[in-house]
Design an enzyme around this catalytic site. Structure first.
Site, short mmCIF file in Angstrom:
data_model
loop_
_atom_site.label_atom_id
_atom_site.label_comp_id
_atom_site.label_asym_id
_atom_site.label_seq_id
_atom_site.Cartn_x
_atom_site.Cartn_y
_atom_site.Cartn_z
N SER A 202 0.86 -1.16 0.15
CA SER A 202 -0.13 -0.17 0.04
C SER A 202 0.95 1.37 -0.21
CB SER A 202 -0.84 0.16 1.01
OG SER A 202 -1.92 0.93 1.07
N CYS A 329 -7.23 -1.01 13.61
CA CYS A 329 -8.47 -1.47 13.24
C CYS A 329 -9.38 -1.87 14.52
CB CYS A 329 -8.54 -2.58 12.12
SG CYS A 329 -7.25 -2.11 10.84
C1 LIG Z 1 -2.36 -1.02 6.94
C2 LIG Z 1 -2.26 -2.58 6.51
C3 LIG Z 1 -3.04 -3.20 5.56
C4 LIG Z 1 -4.22 -2.44 5.11
O1 LIG Z 1 -3.55 -1.62 3.98
P1 LIG Z 1 -4.79 -0.46 3.40
O2 LIG Z 1 -4.10 0.05 2.54
O3 LIG Z 1 -4.81 0.45 4.38
O4 LIG Z 1 -6.22 -1.13 2.73
C5 LIG Z 1 -3.03 -4.45 5.54
N1 LIG Z 1 -1.90 -5.30 6.14
C6 LIG Z 1 -1.20 -4.88 6.80
C7 LIG Z 1 -0.13 -5.72 7.23
C8 LIG Z 1 -1.15 -3.42 7.17
O5 LIG Z 1 -0.46 -2.98 8.09
#
Ligand SMILES: *Cc1c(COP(=O)(O)O)cnc(C)c1O
Length: 382
Positions: A202, A329
């Site tokens: 991401s 979350c």
């Molecule tokens: C932040 C995170 C996600 C989710 O990413 P987004 O781009 O916000 O949907 C998934 N896996 C891990 C390990 C993360 O730290």
């Protein structure tokens, strides 16, 4: 003191690097073309920018540009990969192996598949947050169609033996999906050496914008030819329809290029900050480090303060320092972190654990102030 608390929650999201913002700005009003408009210069210009970003992102992880699918973020990439692989191989088998300490984005997709008749094995971790490879191998069955394991844990920073997992998956010809959202841009990730078939990450976790992410899919492997989640226009090799988020993609490309260039200096800076932080905080009585410290991301410190009323401690510290108790979350609820629970921490210990995560823009002065505030809060409450 500034108006805002000190930000030590880089694992939740990172600020955009100013150079990323500068790279993105022209793609809102000036070069606003649709990257799939093939008939005119506005479209070509946008398409060129997307191509460059695709190269930049691919280069960061040792992939080919053709192997990058742009998405809205890691959650979408994870859904696309896991649901896609599950669906594709349903006739061969419905067994999926994952790890108890995965991010909710992975665990919730697995839970959803479980409701649809899939059988999920959740590998346990030890007190250090590590999985056992022989246990992984032992849980592989004839009907196993996917191994999903993260690169580095978002709560503890613990790094998994990804290359070894990948080699095991290869040995049994099972697709290996890796959620590398916390690792990409921070430590060297190479999809070839790490034997990864599909990988989600991401932009907003590596100083890029929110709403942009990518899925790496190894090419020329028929096992990985998955269906899309939604239809309409066949963008991104038919896997992700919808007009491309050109500014976001440009920002992700720039963020990737910056991370590649700055990886060594970022890591050195962060290691120094964390060492200094832990030297002081680790000296507080009863304090304990959560996870395998010498095999973790150098910018993460998940620390158990080992006291009753952990929520009070977090509340007091949060006035001055933005931190996370477990995953962001789940911080809306009072559920203890599933990661710390999986590592065997009691509810009390989990509740009095705090994740500090530093980043490129964290300064020595901020760490010094944070240490003072933490010490004050601890002595007031104990
Ligand atoms: C932040 C995170 C996600 C989710 O990413 P987004 O781009 O916000 O949907 C998934 N896996 C891990 C390990 C993360 O730290």
């Amino acid at each position: 003191m500034s108006k805002y608390p000190i930000y030590l929650d880089y694992n939740s999201t990172t600020p955009c690097d100013q150079q990323v913002v500068d790279a993105m700005v022209p793609y809102f009003s000036q070069h606003f073309g649709n990257a799939s408009s093939k008939a005119h210069a506005h479209g070509w210009y946008a398409e060129d920018a997307v191509s460059q970003a695709r190269e930049q992102v691919a280069s960061l992880i040792g992939a080919d540009a053709k192997e990058i699918i742009f998405t809205s973020g890691a959650t979408e990439s994870i859904n696309l990969a896991i649901q896609g692989l599950a669906q594709k191989h349903a006739s061969r088998g419905k067994h999926i192996i994952t790890v108890a300490t995965e991010h909710k984005a992975v665990l919730d997709v697995c839970a959803h598949l479980q409701e649809q008749g899939y059988d999920i094995t959740y590998l346990p971790v030890d007190a250090m947050g590590m999985i056992a490879l022989d246990q992984l191998e032992g849980s592989i069955r004839k009907d196993t169609v996917l191994i999903a394991a993260m690169y580095a844990n978002n709560e503890t920073g613990v790094i998994h033996p990804v290359a070894a997992i990948g080699r095991l998956a290869q040995k049994y010809a099972i697709p290996f999906f890796c959620d590398a959202t916390q690792a990409v841009g921070k430590i060297p990730v190479d999809v070839d050496t790490d034997c990864i078939d599909m990988m989600a990450f991401s932009a907003h976790k590596m100083y890029g914008p929110k709403g942009a992410g990518a899925l790496f899919i190894r090419k020329k492997n028929p096992l990985l030819e998955i269906p899309p989640l939604f239809y309409g226009g066949a963008h991104e090799r038919k896997l992700r329809s919808g007009t491309l988020n050109v500014p976001g993609i440009v920002g992700m490309g720039k963020a990737a290029a910056l991370c590649q260039a700055m990886m060594a200096s970022d890591a050195k800076h962060l290691q120094e900050l964390r060492d200094m932080f832990w030297k002081e905080i680790g000296a507080i009585e009863g304090v304990q480090w959560n996870g395998q410290q010498d095999h973790s991301l150098t910018h993460v410190a998940n620390i158990c303060f080992n006291m009753q009323g952990g929520d009070k401690l977090i509340k007091t510290i949060s006035k001055h320092v933005s931190v996370s108790s477990g995953a962001a979350c789940s911080s809306a609820t009072v559920e203890p972190s599933h990661v710390l629970k999986a590592m065997g921490l009691s509810d009390t210990k989990a509740h009095s654990s705090i994740r500090f995560s530093f980043g490129r823009f964290t300064t020595l002065r901020e760490i010094t102030i944070a240490i003072e505030e933490i010490k004050k809060a601890v002595s007031r409450l104990s």
